[in-house]
Design a protein around this motif. Structure first.
Motif, PDB file in Angstrom:
ATOM      1  N   MET A 188     -14.373  32.252 -40.898  1.00 54.96           N
ATOM      2  CA  MET A 188     -14.881  32.257 -39.518  1.00 54.96           C
ATOM      3  C   MET A 188     -16.367  31.901 -39.495  1.00 54.96           C
ATOM      4  N   ASP A 189     -16.836  31.517 -38.344  1.00 55.30           N
ATOM      5  CA  ASP A 189     -18.252  31.304 -38.121  1.00 55.30           C
ATOM      6  C   ASP A 189     -18.930  32.669 -38.154  1.00 55.30           C
ATOM      7  N   LEU A 190     -19.988  32.808 -38.931  1.00 53.87           N
ATOM      8  CA  LEU A 190     -20.657  34.099 -39.065  1.00 53.87           C
ATOM      9  C   LEU A 190     -21.199  34.601 -37.725  1.00 53.87           C
ATOM     10  N   LYS A 191     -21.610  33.673 -36.874  1.00 46.34           N
ATOM     11  CA  LYS A 191     -22.083  34.111 -35.549  1.00 46.34           C
ATOM     12  C   LYS A 191     -20.972  34.809 -34.774  1.00 46.34           C
ATOM     13  N   HIS A 192     -19.766  34.268 -34.903  1.00 51.20           N
ATOM     14  CA  HIS A 192     -18.625  34.898 -34.231  1.00 51.20           C
ATOM     15  C   HIS A 192     -18.317  36.258 -34.838  1.00 51.20           C
ATOM     16  N   LEU A 193     -18.437  36.360 -36.154  1.00 52.10           N
ATOM     17  CA  LEU A 193     -18.204  37.639 -36.821  1.00 52.10           C
ATOM     18  C   LEU A 193     -19.206  38.684 -36.331  1.00 52.10           C
ATOM     19  N   TYR A 194     -20.465  38.315 -36.248  1.00 48.77           N
ATOM     20  CA  TYR A 194     -21.490  39.263 -35.784  1.00 48.77           C
ATOM     21  C   TYR A 194     -21.228  39.678 -34.332  1.00 48.77           C
ATOM     22  N   GLN A 195     -20.758  38.715 -33.527  1.00 48.35           N
ATOM     23  CA  GLN A 195     -20.498  39.019 -32.129  1.00 48.35           C
ATOM     24  C   GLN A 195     -19.346  40.020 -31.987  1.00 48.35           C
ATOM     25  N   VAL A 196     -18.275  39.811 -32.733  1.00 51.88           N
ATOM     26  CA  VAL A 196     -17.128  40.722 -32.666  1.00 51.88           C
ATOM     27  C   VAL A 196     -17.523  42.098 -33.187  1.00 51.88           C
ATOM     28  N   LEU A 253     -14.252  33.012 -28.180  1.00 48.75           N
ATOM     29  CA  LEU A 253     -13.982  32.954 -29.616  1.00 48.75           C
ATOM     30  C   LEU A 253     -12.574  32.459 -29.926  1.00 48.75           C
ATOM     31  N   VAL A 254     -11.743  32.335 -28.914  1.00 44.30           N
ATOM     32  CA  VAL A 254     -10.369  31.857 -29.113  1.00 44.30           C
ATOM     33  C   VAL A 254     -10.325  30.361 -28.837  1.00 44.30           C
ATOM     34  N   PRO A 255      -9.839  29.548 -29.795  1.00 38.97           N
ATOM     35  CA  PRO A 255      -9.772  28.096 -29.582  1.00 38.97           C
ATOM     36  C   PRO A 255      -8.929  27.755 -28.365  1.00 38.97           C
ATOM     37  N   SER A 256      -9.259  26.662 -27.712  1.00 40.14           N
ATOM     38  CA  SER A 256      -8.571  26.279 -26.478  1.00 40.14           C
ATOM     39  C   SER A 256      -7.085  26.043 -26.707  1.00 40.14           C
ATOM     40  N   GLU A 257      -6.702  25.542 -27.904  1.00 37.92           N
ATOM     41  CA  GLU A 257      -5.282  25.280 -28.147  1.00 37.92           C
ATOM     42  C   GLU A 257      -4.475  26.575 -28.264  1.00 37.92           C
ATOM     43  N   LEU A 258      -5.144  27.677 -28.605  1.00 39.98           N
ATOM     44  CA  LEU A 258      -4.468  28.971 -28.675  1.00 39.98           C
ATOM     45  C   LEU A 258      -4.626  29.754 -27.379  1.00 39.98           C
ATOM     46  N   ARG A 259      -5.592  29.342 -26.588  1.00 42.48           N
ATOM     47  CA  ARG A 259      -5.921  30.123 -25.405  1.00 42.48           C
ATOM     48  C   ARG A 259      -4.789  30.071 -24.390  1.00 42.48           C
ATOM     49  N   ARG A 263     -26.242  43.047 -41.102  1.00 41.91           N
ATOM     50  CA  ARG A 263     -25.666  41.711 -41.234  1.00 41.91           C
ATOM     51  C   ARG A 263     -25.447  41.287 -42.676  1.00 41.91           C
ATOM     52  N   SER A 264     -26.234  41.838 -43.574  1.00 47.66           N
ATOM     53  CA  SER A 264     -26.075  41.461 -44.991  1.00 47.66           C
ATOM     54  C   SER A 264     -24.833  42.119 -45.597  1.00 47.66           C
ATOM     55  N   LYS A 265     -24.446  43.287 -45.068  1.00 51.29           N
ATOM     56  CA  LYS A 265     -23.279  43.987 -45.613  1.00 51.29           C
ATOM     57  C   LYS A 265     -21.976  43.638 -44.897  1.00 51.29           C
ATOM     58  N   LEU A 266     -22.089  43.189 -43.650  1.00 42.75           N
ATOM     59  CA  LEU A 266     -20.901  42.961 -42.828  1.00 42.75           C
ATOM     60  C   LEU A 266     -19.884  42.014 -43.471  1.00 42.75           C
ATOM     61  N   PRO A 267     -20.285  40.862 -44.013  1.00 42.26           N
ATOM     62  CA  PRO A 267     -19.282  39.957 -44.606  1.00 42.26           C
ATOM     63  C   PRO A 267     -18.518  40.591 -45.772  1.00 42.26           C
ATOM     64  N   ASN A 268     -19.109  41.601 -46.390  1.00 41.28           N
ATOM     65  CA  ASN A 268     -18.458  42.220 -47.560  1.00 41.28           C
ATOM     66  C   ASN A 268     -17.350  43.201 -47.185  1.00 41.28           C
ATOM     67  N   ILE A 269     -17.307  43.641 -45.950  1.00 44.39           N
ATOM     68  CA  ILE A 269     -16.280  44.612 -45.553  1.00 44.39           C
ATOM     69  C   ILE A 269     -15.168  43.964 -44.720  1.00 44.39           C
ATOM     70  N   VAL A 270     -15.238  42.655 -44.540  1.00 45.49           N
ATOM     71  CA  VAL A 270     -14.208  41.927 -43.788  1.00 45.49           C
ATOM     72  C   VAL A 270     -12.937  41.860 -44.634  1.00 45.49           C
ATOM     73  N   ASP A 271     -11.788  41.861 -43.960  1.00 46.42           N
ATOM     74  CA  ASP A 271     -10.492  41.736 -44.618  1.00 46.42           C
ATOM     75  C   ASP A 271     -10.508  40.505 -45.535  1.00 46.42           C
ATOM     76  N   PRO A 272     -10.188  40.660 -46.800  1.00 41.93           N
ATOM     77  CA  PRO A 272     -10.218  39.517 -47.742  1.00 41.93           C
ATOM     78  C   PRO A 272      -9.347  38.338 -47.290  1.00 41.93           C
ATOM     79  N   VAL A 273      -8.306  38.615 -46.503  1.00 39.19           N
ATOM     80  CA  VAL A 273      -7.415  37.539 -46.035  1.00 39.19           C
ATOM     81  C   VAL A 273      -8.172  36.532 -45.174  1.00 39.19           C
ATOM     82  N   ILE A 274      -9.142  37.003 -44.417  1.00 43.00           N
ATOM     83  CA  ILE A 274      -9.871  36.102 -43.504  1.00 43.00           C
ATOM     84  C   ILE A 274     -11.320  35.879 -43.947  1.00 43.00           C
ATOM     85  N   GLU A 275     -11.654  36.369 -45.106  1.00 42.85           N
ATOM     86  CA  GLU A 275     -13.037  36.239 -45.588  1.00 42.85           C
ATOM     87  C   GLU A 275     -13.420  34.765 -45.688  1.00 42.85           C
TER      88      GLU A 275
END
Length: 452
Positions: A392-400, A428-434, A377-389
């Motif tokens: 997002m909610d970190l809990k959602h990131l860990y879940q995905v 994880l998808v907002p209702s307006e996009l769902r 979990r400590s390294k995961l945020p560092n490998i995420v695409d910089p465009v979306i860094e």
């Protein structure tokens, strides 16, 4: 006119038959009238006969009257029967014309309702498109003529090229101002391309789902084959992630929406087709995006029915997405699609390609590179695409990330069913996009088996 012809033939045969009967019935009457002459000339063979003739000289005349009366009754009966049959014929003729008229009216009403539903009048090219001969009665796949494709693509000019698919180049086709389509051209027909072309038409003529691309028609011209698809304005997920924009148009929520769309398409293939279908070539270039970034799964050229792992199925797919058991042992199940989906999910998270060159002679898969860091979990945020860094909610990131790790497990039995994946991602998808992304039970199709 087939029914009318049959009715006329029935009428003629009936009239001829009645005439023959009337003629046949008239012959005995003539012989009865002539009977007195034969009676006079005939020599009686016994005294009893002579006596009977002497006592009953008027018998032949009574027989003539009797037969004439009988013939009149038969004639009247036949005339009445003929009249009744004529009435039935006219009644059937009336119903035939009435049915034809109703059929024409229903077609006109159907076309009018279609135009009203679209909110615009059908253009000439669409009328022609709708009137094209269909592949089969249950299908809405039309057969296009080559000249119309040539005109719509401006003779397949380079300026209309949308991209290069695995088996052919894709062109933008403008049939008129309201009808745009994408045309895949397959030249240099080989055994595998011919088989994949037939497979594509076979599957997409049966499969209907909001997250599976729609095949509008096809064309065969010499040794060239053409597939005409609905236009997908945002191209493919591969182009969006790894093209010039480098994923800048894809927010975290849009990426989750795309993942859910693809999972829904796979759930339909795995759970609701009978028998289940294995796509066998899930990858970012086969995930197309419309103007709202809704994803649709495409390219069913190598799709097969599930349970073909024991058959001699030719190895197919794309390196970087193919499951280990399929590459090593040729075992193919729905879990092979789940593995490929996990790779796509990693692409959405990290913005990296499924297979990248680390040196001229060496490639590294995204799974090999990311796996050690996905579980930390400590390294995961560092490998995420910089465009979306940090969007997002970190809990959602860990879940995905946890879902992706399960999907790309080397052992197929450890991978989840695509239905479980879908239920994990939908929240994880907002209702307006769902929108229509709520899981519903689609109509269960009957997909015939296709071998490859």
């Amino acid at each position: 006119m087939n029914l009318l012809g049959r009715l006329l033939l029935m009428w003629v045969l009936n009239t001829a038959f009645l005439s023959a009967i009337i003629d046949a019935r008239s012959e005995p009457a003539v012989s009865s009238v002539s009977e007195p002459f034969f009676v006079k000339e005939r020599q009686p063979t016994s005294q009893f006969s002579l006596k009977m003739q002497a006592e009953s000289p008027g018998v032949p005349e009574v027989g003539v009257a009797h037969h004439q009366e009988l013939n009149k009754k038969i004639l009247i009966t036949l005339i009445v029967a003929s009249t009744l049959l004529g009435g039935i014929f006219l009644l059937l003729l009336y119903f035939w014309f009435y049915r034809c008229k109703n059929s024409e009216n229903s077609k006109e009403k159907s076309q009018n309702s279609l135009e009203a539903g679209k909110g615009m009048s059908l253009s000439p090219i669409m009328v022609r498109f709708n009137s094209l001969r269909m592949v089969n009665k249950k299908s809405s796949i039309a057969i296009f003529d080559y000249q119309s494709l040539e005109a719509a693509t401006n003779n397949f000019q380079e300026s209309n090229v949308l991209g290069d698919g695995g088996s052919g180049r894709i062109y933008k086709a403008r049939f008129d101002e309201k009808f745009l389509a994408a045309v895949k051209r397959i030249d240099g027909l080989r055994q595998n391309t011919a088989r994949e072309f037939e497979n594509e038409v076979n599957w997409l003529s049966k499969i209907r789902h909001p997250n599976i691309t729609k095949l509008l028609g096809y064309c065969i011209y010499g040794e060239s084959r053409f597939l005409i698809y609905e236009m997908m304005e945002k191209d493919s997920l591969e182009t969006q992630l790894h093209g010039p924009t480098r994923g800048s148009a894809l927010t975290w929520h849009l990426r989750m929406k795309i993942a859910v769309d693809v999972a829904r398409a796979l759930e339909y293939l795995h759970e609701h087709c009978n028998p289940p279908v294995v796509h066998r070539d899930i990858k970012s270039s086969n995930i197309l995006l419309d103007s709202n970034f809704s994803a649709k799964l495409s390219d069913f050229g190598v799709a097969v029915t599930s349970g073909t792992e024991n058959k001699n199925v030719k190895l197919s797919g794309t390196l970087g997405y193919a499951a280990p058991e399929y590459l090593l042992d040729g075992k193919l199940t729905d879990k092979s699609d789940v593995y490929a989906f996990g790779v796509v999910l990693l692409e959405l998270l990290m913005g990296r390609k499924a297979l990248e060159h680390v040196s001229p002679a060496q490639c590294q898969s995204i799974v090999t590179w990311a796996m050690p860091q996905l579980t930390d979990r400590s390294k995961l945020p560092n490998i995420v695409d910089p465009v979306i860094e940090n969007t997002m909610d970190l809990k959602h990131l860990y879940q995905v990330a946890a879902v992706a790790v399960l999907c790309v497990q080397p052992e197929p039995s450890y991978r989840p069913l695509i239905t479980d994946v879908l239920h994990s991602l939908i929240p994880l998808v907002p209702s307006e996009l769902r929108g229509s992304l709520t899981v519903t039970e689609p109509t269960k199709p009957v997909c015939s088996e296709s071998s490859n």
